[in-house]
Design an enzyme around this catalytic site. Structure first.
Site, PDB file in Angstrom:
ATOM      1  NE  ARG A 193      63.273  38.900  49.287  1.00 45.94           N
ATOM      2  CZ  ARG A 193      63.006  39.890  48.465  1.00 45.94           C
ATOM      3  NH1 ARG A 193      62.383  39.658  47.358  1.00 45.94           N
ATOM      4  NH2 ARG A 193      63.379  41.108  48.752  1.00 45.94           N
ATOM      5  CG  HIS A 245      53.714  38.632  49.075  1.00 44.93           C
ATOM      6  ND1 HIS A 245      54.632  37.623  49.164  1.00 44.93           N
ATOM      7  CD2 HIS A 245      52.651  38.129  48.388  1.00 44.93           C
ATOM      8  CE1 HIS A 245      54.165  36.568  48.533  1.00 44.93           C
ATOM      9  NE2 HIS A 245      52.959  36.835  48.065  1.00 44.93           N
ATOM     10  CB  ILE A 265      57.190  45.579  49.729  1.00 50.26           C
ATOM     11  CG1 ILE A 265      56.446  46.808  50.246  1.00 50.26           C
ATOM     12  CG2 ILE A 265      56.336  44.851  48.705  1.00 50.26           C
ATOM     13  CD1 ILE A 265      56.424  47.949  49.260  1.00 50.26           C
ATOM     14  CB  CYS A 266      58.109  40.022  50.666  1.00 51.98           C
ATOM     15  SG  CYS A 266      59.026  38.555  50.286  1.00 51.98           S
ATOM     16  CG  LEU A 267      56.802  42.800  44.165  1.00 49.98           C
ATOM     17  CD1 LEU A 267      55.699  41.775  43.963  1.00 49.98           C
ATOM     18  CD2 LEU A 267      56.238  44.194  43.936  1.00 49.98           C
TER      19      LEU A 267
END
Ligand SMILES: [Zn+2]
Ligand SMILES: [Zn+2]
Ligand SMILES: [Zn+2]
Ligand SMILES: [Zn+2]
Ligand SMILES: [Zn+2]
Ligand SMILES: [Zn+2]
Ligand SMILES: [Zn+2]
Lengths: 155, 493
Positions: B481, A86, A93-95
């Site tokens: 996402r 992520h 950051i992919c959170l």
């Protein structure tokens, strides 16, 4: 008015975290209420992150904590970007905790750091998100890459 | 890398700085809006900012708003049972109509509940400092607004010069009617500023002109020497701060401070006395308000009596009335002139007037004594009420403190369990991986060891510990996402 709301809240947070922070989290600089730097370490001996320290950059808008801060990993000679499915190799950051939907105004700098710590602790995949190379290449062509990415996601 | 302690030292050292700066900034940038405020309430232009109050004692975490992290100000409780400042939750709901803590949907105002009175009471009783620089006033929070907006002489009010839109401290506005917003230079450091700011500059900012404290030999700014010797100097003599409660300790400040910190036995009494003084203040305020109302009422009554007697009486009678009130000099002389000329009628008239007046006066006096008795009863009632309230809140405070203590411990244990849980699951996944590797190794000797890491089945348990603990960490599936936004096309690679 809203700018000072963020500043007041950040002032309170700063007071608290300069007194004590959980193990593995360290305040590097907080000269103003726009941008803070913190270092985090993964405490257990996960071989992916052992003996490494990672630098986080927080950027706060005037509506913090109603709106989430922008949080990225920063690369320095002694601060790599952690390997994680992520985390893009440019530090983004992919959170969902940090997105409009997942964010809550009761979160704070300390809790974000702890969440990122546990995100790394729990990982065993030595890999980047799918399409990382191309994303990073495309992203580098934009001058204000990080902001572009977030705005793009909001739309 | 900058030294990590720089910013917070700055914060702690001049914690009061922003409090003072803010009104000044406002005054220079929005003169017009300030005028509008001033016409609404001329006693106080800048409302008390509850987020900037300094609290004397550390605040229990349960009293802090989870959004602004300051003690609640006019808080509400949501239908799901969470408490926020009304202003904070309103702002948060504008962005997202759910509870910031548990994500329950919240309807603004319809889902708001009133807070338990016990919490309100606790908030009211928090000891605070007046946010105005230069003011040492301390009180419980419920009294601060009254002090700040009506009495504090350091509160910024409008410049007494009607043509000037700037702000001055109330005491400067009272002291002179002239505008003081003409810049003067500090004679020591050449900084220039407006006259009202000069005192503050001397007392808090100006670092020129040092001298040595004769007691402790440390360098002190000259303007602050008196303050240093009476309030700070470790070698100066002082009393224990509980001397009003009977503590007899008098010694050098550092020794007295040690004594105070190690627990002065008069502290309990002292605190009780402080509480009493404050209650007394409330009672006095109420009594003052009552007398004012009464005064206004009796004045109105007097006027009515005057009116009726004037309507029914000859000019001579009215003159005798004015003699009674002794304000109208020409009338008295008139009366004196009349006396020898018409002794009979004048005497007659004044007697008649006197009897009616006497009757009124007697009634008046009776009313007054009744009022007095009423007043006395009311103060007694108020005292009893106060005492009952004191006992009540003291008890509930005790209970709440114990409860919060337990809940703190519980939360701590909870978080520790969470961490242990996280590490457990990671360890377990590691174990499973190494087991799988061993099995693979024994099944096919010489199998590749590097691949075990990346597609070990353990990742199912180990990769997402966030979903098992409730820290709110959830990873978005890559499908959502990653596919939105920029790298959509890349994803197919
Ligand atoms: Zn809730
Ligand atoms: Zn609040
Ligand atoms: Zn004051
Ligand atoms: Zn003026
Ligand atoms: Zn000066
Ligand atoms: Zn001294
Ligand atoms: Zn003492």
């Amino acid at each position: 008015m809203s700018a000072s709301f963020a500043a007041k809240r950040l002032g309170k947070e700063l007071q608290k975290i300069s007194n004590s922070l959980p193990p593995g989290i360290e305040l590097v600089s907080a000269e103003n209420f726009d941008e803070w730097l913190l270092d985090i370490k993964v405490l257990d001996n996960n071989p992916l992150y052992q003996n490494e320290t990672y630098r986080l950059k927080f950027r706060f808008g005037p509506s913090y904590p109603i709106e989430p801060p922008e949080v990225v990993f920063v690369q320095l000679p002694d601060r790599p970007i952690p390997m994680h499915p992520h985390v893009y190799s440019n530090g983004i950051i992919c959170l969902d905790l940090l997105g409009q939907q997942g964010w809550s105004p009761v979160q704070n700098v300390e809790s974000v750091c702890m969440s990122l710590q546990s995100m790394l602790t729990g990982n065993s995949k030595n890999e980047r998100p799918p399409g990382d190379e191309d994303f990073v290449r495309v992203n580098r062509q934009r001058p204000r890459d990080i902001q572009f990415y977030y705005h793009d996601n909001d739309v | 890398m900058p030294p990590p302690n720089t910013p917070e030292e700055g914060m702690a050292a001049d914690g009061l700085q922003p409090l003072y700066d803010e009104p000044l900034q406002t005054s220079s940038s929005h003169p017009s809006s300030e005028m509008a405020h001033a016409s609404q309430d001329e006693s106080c232009i800048l409302k008390l900012d509850y987020q900037n109050i300094e609290y004397i004692e550390p605040i229990d975490d349960t009293l802090l708003c989870p959004i602004c992290k300051t003690p609640f100000h006019s808080p509400i409780t949501t239908a799901c049972g969470h408490t926020f400042c009304a202003a904070c939750i309103n702002r948060a709901l504008e962005t997202q109509p759910t509870c910031p803590i548990d994500r329950q949907p919240i309807n603004k105002t319809r889902d708001y509940r009133r807070l338990p009175l016990i919490i309100k009471d606790q908030l009211d009783r928090l000891q605070v400092k007046c946010p105005n620089r230069g003011c040492d006033y301390e009180c419980s929070r419920e009294h601060l607004e009254g002090h700040y907006e009506r009495r504090c002489e350091f509160t910024q009010v409008r410049c007494p010069d009607p043509t000037c839109t700037k702000l001055v401290a109330r005491r400067d506005a009272i002291a002179t009617k002239d505008c003081m917003h003409v810049d003067v230079a500090c004679e020591f450091c050449d900084q220039s500023m407006s006259f009202p700011q000069l005192t503050g500059h001397y007392n808090h900012e100006c670092d020129a002109n040092f001298t040595e404290c004769p007691d402790c030999n440390t360098p002190v700014v000259r303007h602050r020497l008196v303050k240093h010797r009476t309030q700070d100097c470790p070698e100066g003599n002082t009393q224990c701060k509980w001397h009003t409660a009977g503590c007899k300790v008098v010694d050098k400040r550092r020794i007295v401070q040690e004594h105070e910190q190690s627990g002065c036995s008069f502290e309990v009494v002292g605190r009780l006395m402080q509480q009493r003084v404050e209650d007394r203040k409330t009672i006095d305020e109420l009594a003052a308000r009552l007398t004012k109302v009464e005064l206004a009422q009796s004045r109105r009554r007097e006027r009515r009596i005057e009116h009726s007697s004037r309507a029914g009486r000859s000019p001579i009678a009215s003159s005798s009335r004015s003699a009674h009130t002794t304000t109208n000099l020409p009338d008295i002389t008139l009366n004196n002139n009349h006396m020898p000329l018409f002794p009979g009628s004048a005497a007659d008239d004044s007697a008649a007037g006197g009897s009616a007046e006497d009757y009124m006066l007697a009634r008046f006096e009776r009313l007054e004594t009744q009022l007095e008795r009423f007043e006395r009863l009311e103060t007694q009632l108020e005292q009893v009420r106060q005492q009952a309230r004191e006992i009540d809140t003291r008890q509930s405070h005790m209970i709440l403190q114990q409860a919060t203590h337990f809940s703190e411990q519980l939360a701590e244990i909870g978080s520790k369990v969470g961490v242990v849980n996280m590490h457990m699951s990671w360890l377990m996944s590691l174990q499973r991986q190494s087991n799988a590797q061993q099995r693979a190794g024994s099944a096919a000797a010489g199998g590749s060891s590097g691949s075990g890491m990346s597609h070990g089945s353990g990742s199912g348990g180990g990769a997402r510990p966030g979903s098992s603990d409730d820290s709110g960490v959830r990873y978005l599936g890559e499908s959502r996402r990653h596919s939105e936004g920029r790298p959509e096309s890349l994803h197919r690679l």
